[in-house]
Design an enzyme around this catalytic site. Structure first.
Site, PDB file in Angstrom:
ATOM      1  NE  ARG A 168      -4.239  -1.533   0.154  1.00 46.02           N
ATOM      2  CZ  ARG A 168      -4.389  -2.576  -0.678  1.00 46.02           C
ATOM      3  NH1 ARG A 168      -3.481  -2.841  -1.588  1.00 46.02           N
ATOM      4  NH2 ARG A 168      -5.473  -3.334  -0.612  1.00 46.02           N
ATOM      5  CG  HIS A 185      -2.966  -1.032  -6.957  1.00 46.77           C
ATOM      6  ND1 HIS A 185      -3.348  -0.373  -5.822  1.00 46.77           N
ATOM      7  CD2 HIS A 185      -3.048  -2.353  -6.649  1.00 46.77           C
ATOM      8  CE1 HIS A 185      -3.667  -1.233  -4.873  1.00 46.77           C
ATOM      9  NE2 HIS A 185      -3.492  -2.458  -5.360  1.00 46.77           N
TER      10      HIS A 185
HETATM   11  P1  NAP Z   1      -1.646 -11.747   4.801  1.00 48.27           P
HETATM   12  O1  NAP Z   1      -1.782 -13.154   4.372  1.00 48.27           O
HETATM   13  O2  NAP Z   1      -2.581 -11.209   5.820  1.00 48.27           O
HETATM   14  O3  NAP Z   1      -0.142 -11.556   5.291  1.00 48.27           O
HETATM   15  C1  NAP Z   1       0.283 -10.424   5.976  1.00 48.27           C
HETATM   16  C2  NAP Z   1       1.682 -10.635   6.511  1.00 48.27           C
HETATM   17  O4  NAP Z   1       2.144  -9.397   7.067  1.00 48.27           O
HETATM   18  C3  NAP Z   1       1.742 -11.679   7.613  1.00 48.27           C
HETATM   19  O5  NAP Z   1       2.918 -12.443   7.501  1.00 48.27           O
HETATM   20  C4  NAP Z   1       1.790 -10.827   8.886  1.00 48.27           C
HETATM   21  O6  NAP Z   1       2.445 -11.442   9.977  1.00 48.27           O
HETATM   22  C5  NAP Z   1       2.604  -9.647   8.400  1.00 48.27           C
HETATM   23  N1  NAP Z   1       2.389  -8.482   9.255  1.00 48.27           N
HETATM   24  C6  NAP Z   1       1.228  -7.861   9.566  1.00 48.27           C
HETATM   25  N2  NAP Z   1       1.436  -6.852  10.416  1.00 48.27           N
HETATM   26  C7  NAP Z   1       2.754  -6.847  10.675  1.00 48.27           C
HETATM   27  C8  NAP Z   1       3.582  -6.057  11.498  1.00 48.27           C
HETATM   28  N3  NAP Z   1       3.100  -5.039  12.248  1.00 48.27           N
HETATM   29  N4  NAP Z   1       4.905  -6.331  11.531  1.00 48.27           N
HETATM   30  C9  NAP Z   1       5.411  -7.355  10.799  1.00 48.27           C
HETATM   31  N5  NAP Z   1       4.679  -8.143   9.992  1.00 48.27           N
HETATM   32  C10 NAP Z   1       3.365  -7.887   9.927  1.00 48.27           C
HETATM   33  O7  NAP Z   1      -1.762 -10.763   3.539  1.00 48.27           O
HETATM   34  P2  NAP Z   1      -1.470 -11.099   2.003  1.00 48.27           P
HETATM   35  O8  NAP Z   1      -2.591 -11.792   1.376  1.00 48.27           O
HETATM   36  O9  NAP Z   1      -0.117 -11.719   1.898  1.00 48.27           O
HETATM   37  O10 NAP Z   1      -1.443  -9.603   1.406  1.00 48.27           O
HETATM   38  C11 NAP Z   1      -0.560  -8.627   1.907  1.00 48.27           C
HETATM   39  C12 NAP Z   1      -0.926  -7.249   1.387  1.00 48.27           C
HETATM   40  O11 NAP Z   1      -0.601  -7.144   0.009  1.00 48.27           O
HETATM   41  C13 NAP Z   1      -2.415  -6.904   1.434  1.00 48.27           C
HETATM   42  O12 NAP Z   1      -2.807  -6.484   2.717  1.00 48.27           O
HETATM   43  C14 NAP Z   1      -2.514  -5.787   0.400  1.00 48.27           C
HETATM   44  O13 NAP Z   1      -2.313  -4.534   1.021  1.00 48.27           O
HETATM   45  C15 NAP Z   1      -1.342  -6.061  -0.541  1.00 48.27           C
HETATM   46  N6  NAP Z   1      -1.781  -6.447  -1.900  1.00 48.27           N
HETATM   47  C16 NAP Z   1      -1.406  -5.681  -2.958  1.00 48.27           C
HETATM   48  C17 NAP Z   1      -1.771  -6.042  -4.237  1.00 48.27           C
HETATM   49  C18 NAP Z   1      -1.339  -5.241  -5.424  1.00 48.27           C
HETATM   50  O14 NAP Z   1      -1.800  -5.492  -6.538  1.00 48.27           O
HETATM   51  N7  NAP Z   1      -0.432  -4.307  -5.267  1.00 48.27           N
HETATM   52  C19 NAP Z   1      -2.529  -7.196  -4.432  1.00 48.27           C
HETATM   53  C20 NAP Z   1      -2.899  -7.950  -3.341  1.00 48.27           C
HETATM   54  C21 NAP Z   1      -2.516  -7.571  -2.060  1.00 48.27           C
HETATM   55  P3  NAP Z   1       1.855 -12.782  10.671  1.00 48.27           P
HETATM   56  O15 NAP Z   1       2.126 -13.876   9.644  1.00 48.27           O
HETATM   57  O16 NAP Z   1       2.657 -12.925  11.874  1.00 48.27           O
HETATM   58  O17 NAP Z   1       0.390 -12.551  10.876  1.00 48.27           O
HETATM   59  C1  GLV Z   2      -5.135  -5.311  -3.981  1.00 42.25           C
HETATM   60  O1  GLV Z   2      -4.467  -4.354  -3.774  1.00 42.25           O
HETATM   61  C2  GLV Z   2      -5.622  -6.194  -2.979  1.00 42.25           C
HETATM   62  O2  GLV Z   2      -5.563  -5.844  -1.791  1.00 42.25           O
HETATM   63  O3  GLV Z   2      -6.098  -7.290  -3.340  1.00 42.25           O
END
Ligand code: NAP
Ligand code: GLV
Length: 306
Positions: free
Chosen positions: A221, A269
């Site tokens: 983000r 994005h």
């Molecule tokens: P997820 O499965 O919820 O994983 C989040 C990870 O971040 C987990 O390992 C979590 O730790 C860690 N985390 C959270 N808070 C933290 C903190 N304060 N300090 C250190 N680590 C922390 O999420 P995801 O599905 O992988 O997606 C991650 C993010 O990618 C989304 O929230 C979104 O913003 C972004 N995204 C972007 C796009 C794009 O097109 N650019 C697309 C999809 C997603 P724990 O494992 O210990 O809980």
């Molecule tokens: C995209 O940014 C998502 O959060 O899936």
């Protein structure tokens, strides 16, 4: 069973049709003010009015992985919020990040510029051992990215909130683990959710702890990054550049310095898009599981913010 669809920025009709087709027993409709009450909703950044009017919802299915926009709203604490759980995103994210890392490591932009001027250039290969990649966030997307980077034999570090044990990846966790993680990292990939704990986490203090010549890939983000701090660290030579897919304001405003910066690659994005068919299959499967009284993955913990 009634399912309503409410999207802030895209037309709901193709989703209404596709959800209806995937779940013929349900009544599926696009939300508009005054619409009937539904049991479940499929949403992207809905207005507060939607939440206020739909008072009988059992669950809210977000069509993205990140729920930061949704959690800005005043939600009933008992409302189940469910994020997309991969649904075809992790492979896209892995290919995007590997591409960005390899493009930087192999200096492909510089070669391309040389080729455009008809120059047959030579650059001394960089050492892979000096290119440790640190993945911040080892969740659904981060873990997949970290494993994909290992295929190319980059040293890989990982950082998360809770401790992890992933084969071949140096894992760090919590605020106490952050300095050591950053000091061991040359290329930083951000894949954390946007929460009160992570907002502005990519700043002068953290980015300056990366190794000399460090590089940032922000695919999570825009509000994770303090833009001015990145620019100052690139200007000072401590960082060599960045690939940015997400921005504080999207679309990135015309005239923003990132657009034309020679050391910053901008993408709109697009690193991991929501894939409609995969997402609907996952959401419909989860609604049916809830109907059977079964547990589902991807339920957001409101207090954590992800
Ligand atoms: P997820 O499965 O919820 O994983 C989040 C990870 O971040 C987990 O390992 C979590 O730790 C860690 N985390 C959270 N808070 C933290 C903190 N304060 N300090 C250190 N680590 C922390 O999420 P995801 O599905 O992988 O997606 C991650 C993010 O990618 C989304 O929230 C979104 O913003 C972004 N995204 C972007 C796009 C794009 O097109 N650019 C697309 C999809 C997603 P724990 O494992 O210990 O809980
Ligand atoms: C995209 O940014 C998502 O959060 O899936």
């Amino acid at each position: 069973m009634k399912i309503t669809i409410c999207f802030a920025t895209l037309p709901p009709e193709p989703w209404v049709q596709a959800v209806q087709q995937a779940f013929p027993a349900a009544e599926v409709f696009a939300w508009a003010p005054g619409a009937p009450q539904a049991d479940h909703a499929i949403v992207w950044a809905p207005p507060q009015q939607f939440i206020d009017e739909q008072s009988t919802l059992q669950a809210l299915f977000n069509i993205g992985a990140g729920v930061d926009a949704l959690l800005q709203l005043k939600l009933p604490p008992s409302l189940k919020v469910v994020r997309l759980d991969d649904a075809g995103m992790s492979v896209q994210m892995a290919e995007f990040v590997c591409h960005a890392v390899i493009r930087h490591f192999r200096e492909l932009d510089a070669y391309e510029a040389d080729v455009k001027t008809g120059r047959w250039s030579y650059r001394k290969p960089q050492s892979r051992a000096d290119f440790a990649v640190g993945v911040m966030g080892l969740g659904v997307l981060g873990e997949r990215v970290a494993k994909a980077l290992q295929v190319f034999e980059f040293p890989v570090n990982g950082f998360s909130r809770s401790p992890k044990d992933l084969p071949g990846i140096r894992c760090f966790h919590g605020p106490q683990g952050l300095p050591e993680f950053l000091a061991a990292t040359r290329v930083l990939v951000n894949l954390m959710p946007l929460t009160t704990e992570t907002e502005n986490i990519l700043n002068q203090s953290t980015l300056s702890q990366l190794q000399q010549g460090g590089y940032l890939i922000n695919v999570a983000r825009g509000k994770h990054l303090v833009d001015e701090d990145l620019l100052a660290l690139i200007d000072s030579g401590h960082l060599s550049g960045a690939t940015l897919d997400v921005f504080r304001t999207e679309p990135l405003p015309a005239g923003h310095v990132f657009w034309q910066h020679p050391k910053i690659t901008v993408t709109p994005h697009t690193s991991a898009r929501t894939l409609r068919e995969e997402s609907i299959a996952q959401i419909v499967g989860k609604i049916q599981a809830l109907q059977r009284g079964e547990p589902i993955n991807g339920v957001v913990e409101h207090h954590r913010g992800y």
